[in-house]
Motif scaffolding. Sequence first.
Motif, mmCIF file in Angstrom:
data_model
loop_
_atom_site.group_PDB
_atom_site.id
_atom_site.type_symbol
_atom_site.label_atom_id
_atom_site.label_comp_id
_atom_site.label_asym_id
_atom_site.label_seq_id
_atom_site.Cartn_x
_atom_site.Cartn_y
_atom_site.Cartn_z
ATOM 1 N N ASN A 183 0.822 -1.205 0.000
ATOM 2 C CA ASN A 183 0.000 0.000 0.000
ATOM 3 C C ASN A 183 0.860 1.260 0.000
ATOM 4 O O ASN A 183 0.523 2.251 -0.659
ATOM 5 C CB ASN A 183 -0.935 0.001 1.209
ATOM 6 N N PHE A 184 1.981 1.217 0.729
ATOM 7 C CA PHE A 184 2.876 2.373 0.748
ATOM 8 C C PHE A 184 3.520 2.557 -0.621
ATOM 9 O O PHE A 184 3.725 3.686 -1.079
ATOM 10 C CB PHE A 184 3.950 2.210 1.824
ATOM 11 N N TRP A 185 3.832 1.449 -1.301
ATOM 12 C CA TRP A 185 4.375 1.549 -2.659
ATOM 13 C C TRP A 185 3.361 2.202 -3.591
ATOM 14 O O TRP A 185 3.717 3.040 -4.433
ATOM 15 C CB TRP A 185 4.752 0.165 -3.188
ATOM 16 N N ILE A 186 2.092 1.814 -3.461
ATOM 17 C CA ILE A 186 1.037 2.415 -4.286
ATOM 18 C C ILE A 186 0.978 3.916 -4.058
ATOM 19 O O ILE A 186 0.862 4.717 -5.003
ATOM 20 C CB ILE A 186 -0.319 1.748 -3.986
ATOM 21 N N LEU A 187 1.055 4.331 -2.781
ATOM 22 C CA LEU A 187 1.068 5.757 -2.471
ATOM 23 C C LEU A 187 2.272 6.437 -3.123
ATOM 24 O O LEU A 187 2.128 7.502 -3.761
ATOM 25 C CB LEU A 187 1.118 5.965 -0.955
ATOM 26 N N SER A 188 3.446 5.854 -2.987
ATOM 27 C CA SER A 188 4.658 6.454 -3.537
ATOM 28 C C SER A 188 4.579 6.572 -5.060
ATOM 29 O O SER A 188 4.961 7.598 -5.648
ATOM 30 C CB SER A 188 5.882 5.616 -3.144
ATOM 31 N N HIS A 189 4.048 5.526 -5.703
ATOM 32 C CA HIS A 189 3.915 5.550 -7.164
ATOM 33 C C HIS A 189 2.891 6.606 -7.590
ATOM 34 O O HIS A 189 3.102 7.313 -8.591
ATOM 35 C CB HIS A 189 3.495 4.170 -7.654
ATOM 36 N N ALA A 190 1.804 6.717 -6.833
ATOM 37 C CA ALA A 190 0.788 7.724 -7.152
ATOM 38 C C ALA A 190 1.364 9.132 -7.064
ATOM 39 O O ALA A 190 1.105 9.987 -7.918
ATOM 40 C CB ALA A 190 -0.402 7.575 -6.215
ATOM 41 N N ILE A 191 2.158 9.384 -6.032
ATOM 42 C CA ILE A 191 2.782 10.699 -5.872
ATOM 43 C C ILE A 191 3.766 10.967 -7.007
ATOM 44 O O ILE A 191 3.843 12.081 -7.549
ATOM 45 C CB ILE A 191 3.468 10.795 -4.500
ATOM 46 N N GLU A 192 4.493 9.934 -7.402
ATOM 47 C CA GLU A 192 5.436 10.087 -8.524
ATOM 48 C C GLU A 192 4.685 10.460 -9.803
ATOM 49 O O GLU A 192 5.112 11.360 -10.554
ATOM 50 C CB GLU A 192 6.217 8.792 -8.727
ATOM 51 N N LEU A 193 3.582 9.767 -10.075
ATOM 52 C CA LEU A 193 2.792 10.083 -11.265
ATOM 53 C C LEU A 193 2.217 11.490 -11.179
ATOM 54 O O LEU A 193 2.150 12.216 -12.184
ATOM 55 C CB LEU A 193 1.670 9.055 -11.427
#
Length: 299
Positions: free
Chosen positions: A2-12
Amino acid sequence: QNFWILSHAIELLETRRTDQPLFMTVSFEGPHPPLVVPQKYYDLYNPASVERPPNFGAQSGEPSFLTDSYYRKQFREFGEDFDAWRKSIAVYWGYATYIDTLLGRFLDRCREAGLLEDSLLVMLSDHGEMLGQHGLNQKMSPYEENLRVPCVMRWPGVIEPGTRCGMDVSLVDIAPTVLAAAGIEPRTAVEGENLLDYLTGERLEPDSRNCFAVWNQTPFEKTWHGVEDWRLIVHRPWKYTLHENGEAELFNLADDPYETVNLSGSDELRAVEAELRRELIEWSRRTDDPFAQRVATTR
């Protein structure tokens, strides 16, 4: 994860093209089994504070196939004593809070990017969890614990903060709502309804509207799940579920919100049940759903 999903979303978000409109979906995995969360959230809620729900365990009048279903077996293995469930429920609450925290971090970045004041945000989920209610675990069932999910919208200048929509809505209403917000006409007919008119007060909420829900599975899944495909209709106060094997459930959600008394087959409600069944089958046919024909063949 879930934290990876958050990090990827912020990157996008930070690498988006700022000269174009933004449409973005951030789909967290949780709260979903396995209930694995950081220790802080694992210990956040006290299991002793978890109250036993009125519909914990199997309920009378339930469909016959639930007795041997995979999800009833999970219930038995976990424990028919409610104390065995308290920690899992507390951790599930902690998991939900963890997802709320991650969502808050994403919104903070949206605010820093200047996106929050002219954007429509929609927060929702796909399903809930049974966690021992109705003597079941996980999902796949047509009960409120599984079906009722959050649906929150934020659009400054359009939706007044604190507005509550009291009518039943469905996930199929999200697409026409988002399209309307973007000023886009659907290219084909859509099943759902634009909710913005109700949220802005341009249309009055109906006392009740038909809402439908669907569960399908493959033949392989049906073998080990041990449950039937179903279709249901909610038209307050009534909720009617038709299972593929012909068994039905009818609940008065106003009098019985925990769905403990199956009223299907009641002589006093024969006309109510017949009308709900008619509308459900009609909707199934209108949407080219083969369920109506399968039920007719089964019976």
